[in-house]
Design a protein around this motif. Sequence first.
Motif, PDB file in Angstrom:
ATOM      1  N   SER A  89       0.834  -1.205   0.000  1.00  0.00           N
ATOM      2  CA  SER A  89       0.000   0.000   0.000  1.00  0.00           C
ATOM      3  C   SER A  89       0.865   1.249   0.000  1.00  0.00           C
ATOM      4  O   SER A  89       1.980   1.239   0.519  1.00  0.00           O
ATOM      5  N   SER A  92      -1.219   7.553  -0.486  1.00  0.00           N
ATOM      6  CA  SER A  92      -2.030   8.423  -1.349  1.00  0.00           C
ATOM      7  C   SER A  92      -1.869   7.979  -2.799  1.00  0.00           C
ATOM      8  O   SER A  92      -0.973   7.200  -3.120  1.00  0.00           O
ATOM      9  N   SER A  93      -2.724   8.520  -3.654  1.00  0.00           N
ATOM     10  CA  SER A  93      -2.618   8.202  -5.086  1.00  0.00           C
ATOM     11  C   SER A  93      -1.269   8.618  -5.642  1.00  0.00           C
ATOM     12  O   SER A  93      -0.675   7.906  -6.459  1.00  0.00           O
ATOM     13  N   GLN A 122      -4.406   6.611 -12.596  1.00  0.00           N
ATOM     14  CA  GLN A 122      -5.434   6.775 -11.577  1.00  0.00           C
ATOM     15  C   GLN A 122      -4.832   6.749 -10.176  1.00  0.00           C
ATOM     16  O   GLN A 122      -5.278   7.473  -9.294  1.00  0.00           O
ATOM     17  N   ASP A 124      -5.039   4.452  -7.849  1.00  0.00           N
ATOM     18  CA  ASP A 124      -5.758   3.709  -6.817  1.00  0.00           C
ATOM     19  C   ASP A 124      -5.199   2.300  -6.664  1.00  0.00           C
ATOM     20  O   ASP A 124      -5.029   1.807  -5.557  1.00  0.00           O
ATOM     21  N   TRP A 125      -4.935   1.658  -7.804  1.00  0.00           N
ATOM     22  CA  TRP A 125      -4.414   0.294  -7.841  1.00  0.00           C
ATOM     23  C   TRP A 125      -3.512   0.210  -9.061  1.00  0.00           C
ATOM     24  O   TRP A 125      -3.961   0.329 -10.184  1.00  0.00           O
ATOM     25  N   PHE A 138      -1.549  -0.545  -3.898  1.00  0.00           N
ATOM     26  CA  PHE A 138      -2.900  -0.049  -3.660  1.00  0.00           C
ATOM     27  C   PHE A 138      -2.897   1.184  -2.757  1.00  0.00           C
ATOM     28  O   PHE A 138      -1.993   1.352  -1.939  1.00  0.00           O
ATOM     29  N   ARG A 139      -3.948   1.973  -2.869  1.00  0.00           N
ATOM     30  CA  ARG A 139      -4.314   2.871  -1.783  1.00  0.00           C
ATOM     31  C   ARG A 139      -4.983   1.985  -0.737  1.00  0.00           C
ATOM     32  O   ARG A 139      -5.642   1.002  -1.084  1.00  0.00           O
ATOM     33  N   GLU A 141      -7.722   1.984   1.074  1.00  0.00           N
ATOM     34  CA  GLU A 141      -9.162   1.714   0.954  1.00  0.00           C
ATOM     35  C   GLU A 141      -9.441   0.729  -0.177  1.00  0.00           C
ATOM     36  O   GLU A 141     -10.302  -0.146  -0.060  1.00  0.00           O
ATOM     37  N   VAL A 142      -8.733   0.881  -1.263  1.00  0.00           N
ATOM     38  CA  VAL A 142      -8.929   0.007  -2.427  1.00  0.00           C
ATOM     39  C   VAL A 142      -8.418  -1.395  -2.105  1.00  0.00           C
ATOM     40  O   VAL A 142      -9.051  -2.400  -2.453  1.00  0.00           O
TER      41      VAL A 142
END
Length: 159
Positions: A89, A92-93, A122, A124-125, A138-139, A141-142
């Motif tokens: 992780s 942040s993005s 993006q 996020d992932w 990943f972020r 949350e994702v």
Amino acid sequence: MVIFLQPGAGVFAAREPLEDNVLSQLSVAPLSSGASVAVMTASAMTAETTSDQVLARVLASLDDDKAEDIVTIDLRGRSSIADHMVICSGRSSRQVGAIAEKLVERLKEEFGRTCKIEGKDQGDWVLIDASDVIVHVFRPEVREFYQLEKMWMPTGARV
């Protein structure tokens, strides 16, 4: 790589991305049926870096870039897509994108590997395909939403 065997023809078509040099490491071997098949020469295999060397460099890069919650999953004998999967992780993005970009640069610089990367824009992932090692960044949350660790960890293992 896609290989089309043509019985009796001896030559076949193979499609591979231009950045890979796999075709230069192949030779044609005849089969008893008259068809030909491509085989990788022993010298080409020994010249390659091992998946454990790539994994060690991936883990060092992730540590250098302050990736969090790094999980390594051994896929040998369980999947043909890769030998190892790494999930981590970023906070942040922006950090997720930076971790992925630096990892790709380091693998290119050290091993000459051109990695395929998806999702960097993006943030996020991000998926990095380094052939023997698949890396997911990943972020948090994702990562929690998809829970890849639960899908790939051996039965009974704690995440």
